[in-house]
Design a protein around this motif. Sequence first.
Motif, short mmCIF file in Angstrom:
data_model
loop_
_atom_site.label_atom_id
_atom_site.label_comp_id
_atom_site.label_asym_id
_atom_site.label_seq_id
_atom_site.Cartn_x
_atom_site.Cartn_y
_atom_site.Cartn_z
N ASP A 51 30.89 30.18 40.69
CA ASP A 51 29.68 31.17 41.51
C ASP A 51 28.84 31.31 40.40
O ASP A 51 29.01 31.14 39.17
CB ASP A 51 30.18 32.52 42.19
N GLY A 52 27.47 31.48 40.91
CA GLY A 52 26.13 31.82 39.88
C GLY A 52 24.90 31.73 40.41
O GLY A 52 24.86 31.61 41.86
N ALA A 53 23.81 32.03 39.62
CA ALA A 53 22.73 31.86 40.28
C ALA A 53 22.21 30.36 40.66
O ALA A 53 22.50 29.46 40.12
CB ALA A 53 21.69 32.41 38.83
N ILE A 54 21.31 30.39 41.75
CA ILE A 54 20.53 29.31 42.17
C ILE A 54 19.37 29.57 42.59
O ILE A 54 18.85 30.56 42.82
CB ILE A 54 21.33 28.75 43.17
N GLY A 55 18.33 28.65 42.55
CA GLY A 55 16.99 29.08 42.78
C GLY A 55 16.07 27.77 42.78
O GLY A 55 16.59 26.67 42.25
N GLY A 56 14.96 27.72 43.50
CA GLY A 56 14.17 26.58 43.40
C GLY A 56 12.88 26.63 44.39
O GLY A 56 12.38 27.96 44.59
N ILE A 57 12.42 25.45 44.91
CA ILE A 57 11.17 25.56 45.90
C ILE A 57 11.57 25.42 47.27
O ILE A 57 12.41 24.84 47.44
CB ILE A 57 10.26 24.30 45.44
N ILE A 58 10.63 25.92 48.20
CA ILE A 58 10.57 25.55 49.51
C ILE A 58 9.23 25.09 49.64
O ILE A 58 8.28 25.48 49.32
CB ILE A 58 11.04 26.90 50.28
N LEU A 59 9.30 24.28 50.79
CA LEU A 59 8.31 23.55 51.52
C LEU A 59 8.55 23.53 53.05
O LEU A 59 9.60 22.98 53.37
CB LEU A 59 7.85 22.18 50.98
N GLY A 60 7.47 23.67 53.85
CA GLY A 60 7.96 23.30 55.13
C GLY A 60 6.56 23.43 56.17
O GLY A 60 5.35 23.86 55.79
N TYR A 76 14.57 22.65 47.60
CA TYR A 76 15.51 22.18 46.36
C TYR A 76 15.94 23.13 45.48
O TYR A 76 14.78 23.87 44.98
CB TYR A 76 14.45 21.04 45.61
N ASP A 77 16.92 23.29 45.08
CA ASP A 77 17.43 24.09 44.06
C ASP A 77 18.21 23.53 42.88
O ASP A 77 18.89 22.66 42.96
CB ASP A 77 18.64 25.26 44.85
N TRP A 78 17.84 24.35 41.80
CA TRP A 78 18.51 24.16 40.49
C TRP A 78 19.82 25.14 40.60
O TRP A 78 19.54 26.18 40.75
CB TRP A 78 17.59 24.17 39.37
N ALA A 79 20.54 24.82 39.82
CA ALA A 79 21.97 25.56 39.52
C ALA A 79 22.74 25.04 38.21
O ALA A 79 22.34 23.96 37.49
CB ALA A 79 22.74 25.43 40.58
N SER A 80 23.68 25.86 37.56
CA SER A 80 24.38 25.44 36.67
C SER A 80 25.52 26.09 36.78
O SER A 80 26.19 27.04 36.23
CB SER A 80 23.59 25.59 35.27
N ILE A 81 26.33 25.88 38.02
CA ILE A 81 27.67 26.25 38.31
C ILE A 81 28.76 25.67 37.85
O ILE A 81 28.98 24.59 38.56
CB ILE A 81 27.55 26.71 39.94
N GLY A 82 29.48 26.46 36.91
CA GLY A 82 30.84 25.64 36.63
C GLY A 82 31.85 25.60 37.72
O GLY A 82 32.30 26.81 37.87
N LEU A 83 32.52 24.54 37.89
CA LEU A 83 33.68 24.41 38.95
C LEU A 83 34.99 24.26 38.07
O LEU A 83 35.99 24.96 38.74
CB LEU A 83 33.52 23.42 40.07
N ALA A 84 34.93 23.72 37.01
CA ALA A 84 36.12 23.48 36.19
C ALA A 84 35.64 22.64 34.88
O ALA A 84 34.49 22.53 34.75
CB ALA A 84 37.04 22.09 36.92
#
Length: 177
Positions: A51-60, A76-84
């Motif tokens: 789990d962790g932070a996620i964020g990005g841009i929206i258009l519509g 479109y979201d950027w993240a850096s969430i480690g799973l393993a």
Amino acid sequence: MKGTFLLVSTIAALSASAAAAQSSGNWTGFYGGLQFGYADIDTNISGVEGDGAIGGIILGYDYDLSDWVVGLGFDYDWASIGLAPGVKVEDVWRVKARAGYKVTSTGLLYGVGGFAEAGTDNLGSEDGWFIGAGYEQIVAPNISVAGEILYHEFSNFDRTGIDVDATTLQVRAAYRF
């Protein structure tokens, strides 16, 4: 000089009419903005989650149908969430359809769903789907804020046999044209 004055006058008139439309609760038009929040990611393999932070841009684009609003969007979201060890989810993008009911002239309760793709640093990417709900409020002429929760599923991630599901909770801010 005359052309510049005409251009500035036209832009001012369009901006004023857009501001009046937004403050009166007309949702029709394009929007763009940013979102930020939290993602919780699980897999069908014990201990492989994150789990962790996620964020990005929206258009519509939204279309106002009196009491109802329908629209299409892209996130479109950027993240850096480690799973393993050595595996991180790096991005998620979505193509979404939404439909909502205006609970007030400037408040919209909506459902959303569509296509998603999640990408990792070394396991490739996978297509999936998502469904969710949100509430959006016009807070100033041409400005809206929203909260949105989405549930995602990605089956057989990059043909590894790993099924991934994710829940995101995000706050969004948009400029409405």
